[in-house]
Every structure is written in C-alpha cells, then in structure tokens.
Design an enzyme around this catalytic site. Structure first.
Site, PDB file in Angstrom:
ATOM      1  N   LYS A  81       0.822  -1.208   0.000  1.00 56.67           N
ATOM      2  CA  LYS A  81       0.000   0.000   0.000  1.00 56.67           C
ATOM      3  C   LYS A  81       0.860   1.265   0.000  1.00 56.67           C
ATOM      4  O   LYS A  81       0.581   2.222   0.709  1.00 56.67           O
ATOM      5  CB  LYS A  81      -0.933  -0.002   1.210  1.00 56.67           C
ATOM      6  N   CYS A  82       1.897   1.264  -0.805  1.00 54.41           N
ATOM      7  CA  CYS A  82       2.874   2.351  -0.843  1.00 54.41           C
ATOM      8  C   CYS A  82       2.846   3.024  -2.215  1.00 54.41           C
ATOM      9  O   CYS A  82       2.500   2.384  -3.215  1.00 54.41           O
ATOM     10  CB  CYS A  82       4.264   1.766  -0.565  1.00 54.41           C
ATOM     11  N   GLY A  83       3.231   4.262  -2.269  1.00 61.29           N
ATOM     12  CA  GLY A  83       3.335   4.951  -3.544  1.00 61.29           C
ATOM     13  C   GLY A  83       4.347   4.313  -4.480  1.00 61.29           C
ATOM     14  O   GLY A  83       4.271   4.457  -5.698  1.00 61.29           O
TER      15      GLY A  83
ATOM     16  N   THR B 222       4.753   0.998  -4.658  1.00 64.01           N
ATOM     17  CA  THR B 222       4.304  -0.370  -4.931  1.00 64.01           C
ATOM     18  C   THR B 222       4.329  -0.732  -6.417  1.00 64.01           C
ATOM     19  O   THR B 222       4.684  -1.870  -6.754  1.00 64.01           O
ATOM     20  CB  THR B 222       2.906  -0.619  -4.314  1.00 64.01           C
TER      21      THR B 222
END
Length: 178
Positions: free
Chosen positions: A56-58, A60
């Site tokens: 759930k990371c930018g 990803t």
C-alpha cells in the site's frame, strides 16, 4: 530526560551497531513468505537484490519493474522481496494476503520472504548485515522507506544500496548485471 531517551530508543530509526556471528550473507537465516527456510547459499554465483516491499505504498508499482528485472536477468540475479510494515503501516496483510496481492496485481514470481523489521530494536539479522559496515565490510546505511534496494554480488560481497526513488531498471542497478 530519561523519558526522552526511552522514547527515542523505541522509535526504531537506527539499530545499535551489532556484529553478527556469521561469516557471510549466505549464513543468515530467513524464511520464505510461506514459512519455509530460505538457504541463501543456493544463490552463490548470482547477484542478490533485496528490496523491502509494501502493498500500500506509492512505490508499490515498482513490483512491475522488479519482475521485469528478474525476468530479464534471472540467470545472473535473484530478486528477493522482503515485506515490511514499518513505514506508514503500508504492509498490514498476512502472508497469504501479500502473496495474493503480488501475484494477482503484478505477476510476481521472484522470491518473497516472511514479513520482518528492517530497522530498529527488532531488526532482522539480514538487515543488520545489509545496513552495518561492521557486517557487510563496505558501508553503513539506514533503511529510509519501502522499496529501498540492496545489491549483493555473486560471491556474497556488498555492492551498494539504492533509495526507493531508484527505479529497479535504472542503469545504476543494471550496470552491475551486464
């Protein structure tokens, strides 16, 4: 003042320098996402790229480039994703959730480890080796965010690390694989 020291100690921003009782990265024990032990020595002769990953990371979408890097150089390279939930709680899922997410969304076929801490008091020995010169023999670093990359040479030597903003297909990484 003691309260401040205690607070800072629990932040987990940098582990104390700790000399590991291992002779090489190949002696470090870590499990695969499904809990099976990984024998890193099976990859002698190949570069290893360790990447702390999160769903759930930018950053990803880098899973796509990591998979392409792995597909392109799999004869010379083993990519190893290391799930970590220490940055913004961006990897909250179970190992089943992580596996399904990676396969369904990005077709990930490279090796994924169990979820671990990459910094702080409970830092996994793999990251103690990767981030401390006393262990890797080259340089100290700290893991700043998800998708930071650590490249190890084919004989287990520390090559370099790359911040999250470095695309996996960057010439900074690929030049070592050609």
């Amino acid at each position: 003042m003691d309260l401040i020291k205690t607070f800072v100690a629990t932040l987990g921003t940098k582990a104390d320098t700790q000399k590991l009782d291992v002779t090489s990265i190949y002696d470090i024990q870590i499990n695969a996402l499904n809990g099976t032990p990984i024998d890193l020595s099976e990859f002698k002769g190949k570069h290893l790229l360790f990447v702390n990953v999160a769903s759930k990371c930018g950053f990803t979408p880098q899973y796509k480039e990591l998979q392409k890097l792995y597909d392109t150089y799999n004869e010379k390279l083993q990519v190893i994703g290391v799930p970590c939930n220490q940055f913004g709680g961006q990897e909250p899922g179970s190992h089943e959730d992580i596996e399904m997410f990676c396969e369904f969304n990005y077709g990930v076929s490279f090796l994924m480890t169990e979820k671990v801490d990459v910094k702080g008091r409970h830092q996994h020995p793999l990251y103690t080796w990767l981030t401390q010169k006393v262990n890797n023999g080259v340089k100290d670093s700290s893991v700043k965010w998800n998708f930071q990359k650590y490249l190890i040479g084919p004989e287990g030597e520390f090559v370099d690390y790359f911040l999250s903003t470095t695309n996996p297909l960057s010439s900074k990484i690929v030049k070592h694989l050609k």
